[in-house]
Motif scaffolding. Structure first.
Motif, PDB file in Angstrom:
ATOM      1  N   GLN A 241       0.831  -1.188   0.000  1.00  0.00           N
ATOM      2  CA  GLN A 241       0.000   0.000   0.000  1.00  0.00           C
ATOM      3  C   GLN A 241       0.870   1.244   0.000  1.00  0.00           C
ATOM      4  O   GLN A 241       1.862   1.303   0.724  1.00  0.00           O
ATOM      5  CB  GLN A 241      -0.857  -0.028   1.269  1.00  0.00           C
ATOM      6  CG  GLN A 241      -2.164   0.648   1.127  1.00  0.00           C
ATOM      7  CD  GLN A 241      -2.978   0.532   2.400  1.00  0.00           C
ATOM      8  OE1 GLN A 241      -2.600  -0.159   3.351  1.00  0.00           O
ATOM      9  NE2 GLN A 241      -4.092   1.222   2.425  1.00  0.00           N
ATOM     10  N   THR A 242       0.507   2.226  -0.801  1.00  0.00           N
ATOM     11  CA  THR A 242       1.263   3.462  -0.844  1.00  0.00           C
ATOM     12  C   THR A 242       0.737   4.434   0.213  1.00  0.00           C
ATOM     13  O   THR A 242      -0.425   4.808   0.182  1.00  0.00           O
ATOM     14  CB  THR A 242       1.154   4.113  -2.237  1.00  0.00           C
ATOM     15  OG1 THR A 242       1.582   3.151  -3.198  1.00  0.00           O
ATOM     16  CG2 THR A 242       2.001   5.348  -2.334  1.00  0.00           C
ATOM     17  N   ILE A 243       1.605   4.792   1.150  1.00  0.00           N
ATOM     18  CA  ILE A 243       1.260   5.753   2.206  1.00  0.00           C
ATOM     19  C   ILE A 243       2.296   6.864   2.132  1.00  0.00           C
ATOM     20  O   ILE A 243       3.424   6.689   2.599  1.00  0.00           O
ATOM     21  CB  ILE A 243       1.352   5.095   3.607  1.00  0.00           C
ATOM     22  CG1 ILE A 243       0.622   3.758   3.660  1.00  0.00           C
ATOM     23  CG2 ILE A 243       0.887   6.053   4.695  1.00  0.00           C
ATOM     24  CD1 ILE A 243      -0.864   3.859   3.654  1.00  0.00           C
ATOM     25  N   PRO A 244       1.954   8.015   1.546  1.00  0.00           N
ATOM     26  CA  PRO A 244       2.984   9.031   1.297  1.00  0.00           C
ATOM     27  C   PRO A 244       3.616   9.592   2.570  1.00  0.00           C
ATOM     28  O   PRO A 244       4.783   9.959   2.560  1.00  0.00           O
ATOM     29  CB  PRO A 244       2.226  10.134   0.551  1.00  0.00           C
ATOM     30  CG  PRO A 244       0.923   9.540   0.135  1.00  0.00           C
ATOM     31  CD  PRO A 244       0.632   8.412   1.041  1.00  0.00           C
ATOM     32  N   GLU A 245       2.869   9.661   3.654  1.00  0.00           N
ATOM     33  CA  GLU A 245       3.364  10.324   4.859  1.00  0.00           C
ATOM     34  C   GLU A 245       4.211   9.360   5.701  1.00  0.00           C
ATOM     35  O   GLU A 245       3.705   8.347   6.190  1.00  0.00           O
ATOM     36  CB  GLU A 245       2.155  10.838   5.634  1.00  0.00           C
ATOM     37  CG  GLU A 245       2.453  11.620   6.885  1.00  0.00           C
ATOM     38  CD  GLU A 245       3.163  12.926   6.605  1.00  0.00           C
ATOM     39  OE1 GLU A 245       2.771  13.627   5.655  1.00  0.00           O
ATOM     40  OE2 GLU A 245       4.109  13.228   7.340  1.00  0.00           O
ATOM     41  N   ALA A 247       5.451   9.604   8.679  1.00  0.00           N
ATOM     42  CA  ALA A 247       5.031   9.475  10.079  1.00  0.00           C
ATOM     43  C   ALA A 247       3.871   8.489  10.196  1.00  0.00           C
ATOM     44  O   ALA A 247       3.794   7.704  11.144  1.00  0.00           O
ATOM     45  CB  ALA A 247       4.608  10.840  10.618  1.00  0.00           C
ATOM     46  N   THR A 248       2.976   8.507   9.212  1.00  0.00           N
ATOM     47  CA  THR A 248       1.853   7.580   9.236  1.00  0.00           C
ATOM     48  C   THR A 248       2.328   6.139   9.051  1.00  0.00           C
ATOM     49  O   THR A 248       1.830   5.222   9.706  1.00  0.00           O
ATOM     50  CB  THR A 248       0.848   7.949   8.118  1.00  0.00           C
ATOM     51  OG1 THR A 248       0.503   9.317   8.254  1.00  0.00           O
ATOM     52  CG2 THR A 248      -0.398   7.117   8.210  1.00  0.00           C
ATOM     53  N   ASN A 251       3.501   5.041  12.346  1.00  0.00           N
ATOM     54  CA  ASN A 251       2.375   4.767  13.241  1.00  0.00           C
ATOM     55  C   ASN A 251       1.741   3.417  12.928  1.00  0.00           C
ATOM     56  O   ASN A 251       1.413   2.644  13.819  1.00  0.00           O
ATOM     57  CB  ASN A 251       1.295   5.845  13.093  1.00  0.00           C
ATOM     58  CG  ASN A 251       1.661   7.119  13.821  1.00  0.00           C
ATOM     59  OD1 ASN A 251       2.567   7.113  14.658  1.00  0.00           O
ATOM     60  ND2 ASN A 251       0.993   8.194  13.496  1.00  0.00           N
ATOM     61  N   LEU A 252       1.549   3.154  11.644  1.00  0.00           N
ATOM     62  CA  LEU A 252       0.866   1.926  11.232  1.00  0.00           C
ATOM     63  C   LEU A 252       1.626   0.682  11.676  1.00  0.00           C
ATOM     64  O   LEU A 252       1.052  -0.269  12.180  1.00  0.00           O
ATOM     65  CB  LEU A 252       0.718   1.899   9.708  1.00  0.00           C
ATOM     66  CG  LEU A 252      -0.389   2.768   9.137  1.00  0.00           C
ATOM     67  CD1 LEU A 252      -0.266   2.852   7.629  1.00  0.00           C
ATOM     68  CD2 LEU A 252      -1.747   2.189   9.501  1.00  0.00           C
ATOM     69  N   GLU A 254       3.880   0.538  14.017  1.00  0.00           N
ATOM     70  CA  GLU A 254       3.961   0.470  15.479  1.00  0.00           C
ATOM     71  C   GLU A 254       2.664  -0.058  16.095  1.00  0.00           C
ATOM     72  O   GLU A 254       2.684  -0.826  17.052  1.00  0.00           O
ATOM     73  CB  GLU A 254       4.280   1.861  16.056  1.00  0.00           C
ATOM     74  CG  GLU A 254       4.524   1.782  17.553  1.00  0.00           C
ATOM     75  CD  GLU A 254       4.829   3.121  18.181  1.00  0.00           C
ATOM     76  OE1 GLU A 254       4.954   4.118  17.452  1.00  0.00           O
ATOM     77  OE2 GLU A 254       4.950   3.155  19.413  1.00  0.00           O
ATOM     78  N   LYS A 255       1.521   0.346  15.506  1.00  0.00           N
ATOM     79  CA  LYS A 255       0.242  -0.115  16.028  1.00  0.00           C
ATOM     80  C   LYS A 255      -0.071  -1.552  15.612  1.00  0.00           C
ATOM     81  O   LYS A 255      -1.089  -2.097  16.007  1.00  0.00           O
ATOM     82  CB  LYS A 255      -0.885   0.788  15.516  1.00  0.00           C
ATOM     83  CG  LYS A 255      -0.816   2.209  16.013  1.00  0.00           C
ATOM     84  CD  LYS A 255      -1.407   2.363  17.394  1.00  0.00           C
ATOM     85  CE  LYS A 255      -2.915   2.324  17.317  1.00  0.00           C
ATOM     86  NZ  LYS A 255      -3.513   2.499  18.650  1.00  0.00           N
ATOM     87  N   ASP A 257      -0.842  -2.465  12.587  1.00  0.00           N
ATOM     88  CA  ASP A 257      -1.746  -2.518  11.440  1.00  0.00           C
ATOM     89  C   ASP A 257      -1.004  -2.842  10.154  1.00  0.00           C
ATOM     90  O   ASP A 257      -1.576  -3.349   9.202  1.00  0.00           O
ATOM     91  CB  ASP A 257      -2.491  -1.185  11.283  1.00  0.00           C
ATOM     92  CG  ASP A 257      -3.604  -1.049  12.322  1.00  0.00           C
ATOM     93  OD1 ASP A 257      -4.194  -2.092  12.665  1.00  0.00           O
ATOM     94  OD2 ASP A 257      -3.862   0.063  12.796  1.00  0.00           O
TER      95      ASP A 257
END
Lengths: 530, 343
Positions: A241-245, A247-248, A251-252, A254-255, A257
């Motif tokens: 999946q492309t997640i540009p940010e 920091a997000t 987070n993903l 680490e959580k 997900d």
């Protein structure tokens, strides 16, 4: 009634969902996959990574340990479609015995005809493979010959150390030639347009859905048995999946997900490592170099003493910490006892450089610039997170010997253009060699008018030795040539190797089998969940 | 009937008169992209083995080997036949990219605008009714806060609080949870498509995914809407017809809603139209932060890569939307205030 139905549905659906989640790997990345055929000009690195999953090659690289981390091994191969290979005594013929049980995704058996068509395509069509394969002396369709349905022969004009390795990179993928030919047109005989959006492979995974710039979902190929122990790939599904940010992405993972990510910012990777919940495998990219470069043809950087003065002014340690938080392998601070390179079999090696302002000042005066000069220092916006702090430190340090630096942060396309036109005097860049042998580095990054010769170096000796090393079969002589090359590189200081940045793979602690790969992507076929 | 036909005639005339402007935008963007520094062919030929030949190949593929006037003529011809070119960043035809991404942006923008209007109008009305009181000050404070916090900051803050710390929001990645199966595409608006498919669990997943980005964007535009509502309300509360209505002894609620607010809505409508168009283009950062597969983040990526076709396609799309929004506002004017549609 409906309430009951919903309750029932959700209670039965949950365990199934949990099950699929365990068998699914979710990978997040900042970049996008833009083609299903890695050969299309403009392909992204993520597209290369994908092709390793959907297509097989004749061979792939084995793995070895480097400082306790698993990395790809340039000198060791494992068969994908080739069961075995052997060289003729003169080293000019390679005969491959193909697997007899391999099938394409549509069930057609893989034959030597398919291999021939695919390799012909790689050296004939207008594809990226063409430029790459010639570095292994593979240039013409005449070199490929079908012996029988499961035997295939490659002929080389000269014994080339990188011929076999070139067959294991991302370009020479083996296509289902019957399927591809049926989609070809007279204007497009190699089915470039169709293969860009469709796969015709025999790889471990089959494309389930492909949304460029968003997600790619892969389903395991149940007929694929080319894993490390002749078995299936471990994960049933892989989602990229492309997640540009950035920091997000952090987070993903680490959580919990997301399962794995390899392109976090150095700070986030360091932070997650400290928290200790996740597995962080930080591998110095041993096939890459970040350097400060000069245009050696442009004043004042055409003067050796100027280049050396700058090399003795850079605050190496501070730059390494500010840019990468120390995550990587430094290429400075070595000690060469007699001024000669300690080894020649490999490049890059740490250079005997440290900050010495007095020496720098002396060199600058000798070069005719006792009061220094003004110049610009450029870098890509895309690399700003590491290049910006580094450039600030460089500017501050060079001011101490009178060199006034103006920092130029350029959009990536503009920087590429200026570099291609050889118009940037002083800048930082990074290079990566898929096949990191000593001669490959010199041939591709220090010779000729090509764009990758960042320093615009034109040195007779380096050119001659690098070309000679390419075909030198005797390893002792090869290392001797390399020693000369490494020494000469330091003496000429065409550019200053700084470090090899780390690839920080951050993953759920249950993920196993990560290997640092030549194309700096993840080979998901190696991964499993404990 | 005659009302309808005059409105239609007006709309048609307005649309026709905006065509030259669209053409101008087209040519201007085309030229602008070519003036920008950086050669896209060189950028895209940045693979490990890309040399001169690859660069030439890409240049030819993008049609950049031809002189600029010829490129322009070809481009206009292509547009006429509905071909917006091909994006090198995604490898897809630009038209297909925009078609699949526009609903995402529109859904987000509509939701944000709805949230913003539902918040801003009551706030503005309340501030106008109690001019100078603490309510007025609180509204002003909220407006200032909304405007001065950039969307990527508020977006990241919301993610940090509701996803990372509290775990209430779903992971901020795209329009629907990755493990939820998508409904069959009918309109491209997930909320509508899930409804049509009768998949309420999916609907809930999509709605949950929409909440944070929509609030982030709404927060940003509440201020202009609330300020305009307040000003317009003040003007209309002080006007003769409100005074007359009051003096006739009509109930205060009726006076405020039917007489004052209805008349105050015209400027709010104008601003809402403008706000909508700007939001659609300006939500780049929100789309980036929430990995929203919309048109704005698509255009930004293309711009950074000097990928001409998508940028041109995006600008054309935005200009067209602007025309359509203006048209809609015009028609709504006529409904809000029938005097407007009298020629």
């Amino acid at each position: 009634m409906t309430c009951l139905a919903v309750a029932l549905l959700s209670s039965t659906a949950l365990p199934v969902l949990a099950q699929t989640r365990a068998e699914t790997l979710r990978h997040v990345t900042g970049a996008a996959i833009n083609t299903l055929d890695p050969n299309i000009p403009g392909s992204t690195r993520e597209a290369f990574g994908l092709s390793l999953l959907t297509y097989d090659r004749l061979l792939s690289f084995g793995k070895k340990q480097l400082d306790g981390k698993w990395v790809f091994d340039l000198d060791n191969f494992r068969g994908e479609l080739a069961e075995s290979y052997k060289f003729s005594p003169d080293g000019l013929k390679i005969t491959f015995a193909l697997r007899k049980d391999a099938k394409f995704h549509d069930g057609t058996p893989v034959t030597a005809e398919d291999v021939k068509w695919s390799l012909d395509r790689a050296v004939t069509a207008n594809v990226l493979g063409k430029g790459q394969l010639l570095t292994g002396s593979l240039t013409s369709a005449d070199q490929f010959k079908v012996i029988d349905a499961h035997t295939f022969e490659v002929t080389l004009p000269k014994p080339d150390k990188l011929a076999l390795a070139n067959l294991a990179v991302v370009y020479p993928v083996i296509f289902n030639s019957k399927l591809a030919k049926s989609k070809a047109t007279p204007e497009d005989p190699w089915a470039l347009a169709w293969l860009k959006e469709n796969t015709a492979g025999s790889g471990a995974y089959i494309i389930e859905s492909f949304k460029p710039g968003e997600t790619t979902i892969l389903r395991r190929n149940p007929d694929w048995n080319r894993g490390s122990a002749e078995k299936l790939a471990s994960f049933k599904r892989i989602i990229t999946q492309t997640i540009p940010e950035a920091a997000t992405r952090a987070n993903l993972v680490e959580k919990g997900d997301a399962d794995i990510v390899i392109d976090l910012q150095a700070t986030d990777a360091a932070d997650l490592e400290k928290k200790g919940k996740l597995k962080v495998i930080s591998t110095p990219q041993y096939n890459s170099i970040t350097f400060v470069s000069f245009n050696n043809q442009m004043a004042p950087f055409d003067k050796l003493d100027v280049r050396k003065a700058i090399a003795y002014t850079l605050p190496y340690d501070d730059m390494f910490k500010a840019a990468l938080f120390g995550r990587g392998a430094p290429l400075y601070g070595a000690n060469w006892a007699d001024g000669k390179a300690p080894t020649g079999a490999i490049f890059p090696i740490p250079q005997p450089l440290k900050t010495d302002l007095a020496e720098a000042k002396k060199l600058l005066t000798a070069a005719g610039f006792p009061d220094g000069f003004s110049t610009t220092f450029s870098f890509n916006v895309g690399q700003a997170s590491t290049a910006e702090p580094m450039a600030a430190l460089l500017k501050e340090s060079l001011a101490k010997i009178g060199i006034k630096v103006e920092i130029q942060k350029l959009p990536d396309a503009q920087m590429s253009t200026l570099i291609n036109e050889k118009k940037v005097p002083f800048f930082t860049e990074g290079i990566v060699a898929w096949l990191p042998s000593m001669d490959y580095f010199y041939r591709n990054f220090y010779i000729g008018p090509i764009r990758w010769n960042y320093a615009s170096l034109n040195d007779e000796k380096i050119t001659e030795w690098a070309q000679a090393a390419r075909f030198e079969p005797d390893m002792a002589k090869y290392a001797a040539l390399g020693k000369d090359l490494n020494t000469r590189h330091f003496e000429l200081m065409p550019q200053i190797p700084l470090w090899q940045p780390s690839q920080d793979a951050v993953m759920a602690s249950s993920i196993d089998g990560y290997v640092y790969q030549f194309h700096r992507q993840i080979d998901f076929r190696d991964l499993s969940r404990k | 009937m005659s009302q309808l036909s005059t409105t239609a005639k007006r709309a048609g005339w307005r649309f026709a008169s905006s065509l030259p402007a669209l053409f101008g935008v087209l040519v201007f963007t085309f030229l602008l992209m070519r003036v920008l520094p950086g050669d896209p062919a060189v950028f895209f030929a940045s693979g490990p083995s890309a040399g001169k030949e690859e660069i030439e190949m890409i240049r030819k593929q993008m049609g950049l080997d031809k002189p600029v006037p010829e490129q322009l003529v070809r481009y206009l011809g292509d547009i006429g036949s509905g071909n917006l070119g091909r994006s090198l960043t995604t490898g897809q035809p630009v038209l297909a990219d925009l078609k699949s991404r526009l609903p995402a942006s529109l859904e987000l923008t509509f939701s944000a605008l709805l949230i913003a209007l539902l918040t801003a109008i009551p706030l503005g009305v309340a501030a106008a009714l109690r001019q100078g009181s603490w309510i007025d000050h609180v509204v002003r404070f909220i407006c200032a806060l909304g405007v001065c916090v950039p969307t990527f900051v508020s977006g990241l803050l919301l993610i940090y609080a509701f996803y990372y710390l509290l775990g209430m929001a779903p992971d901020p990645t795209g329009r629907v949870d990755i493990f939820t199966s998508q409904p069959p595409v009918v309109t491209g608006f997930l909320l509508i498509d899930f409804t049509l498919a009768g998949d309420w669990e999916g609907w809930r997943a999509a709605a949950a995914q929409l909440v944070l980005p929509a609030f982030t964007m709404a927060l940003f535009v509440v201020a202009p809407l609330a300020r305009i509502t307040r000003a317009a309300m003040l003007a209309s509360l002080g006007s003769d017809f409100v005074r007359t209505a009051r003096s006739l002894g009509l109930p205060p609620a009726k006076v405020i809603v039917t007489y004052a607010l209805r008349n105050a809505l015209l400027p709010v409508l104008t601003i809402a139209g403008i706000v909508f168009s700007t939001m659609l283009g300006a939500n780049v950062l929100v789309e980036k932060v929430f990995s929203w597969p919309g048109v704005a983040s698509y255009a930004l990526d293309a711009l950074l890569a000097s990928d001409y076709a998508p940028v041109q396609g995006f600008v054309l799309l935005m200009a067209s939307i602007f025309v359509v929004v203006n048209l809609t506002v015009d028609v709504l004017y006529g409904i809000a205030d029938p005097r407007v549609s009298v020629e």
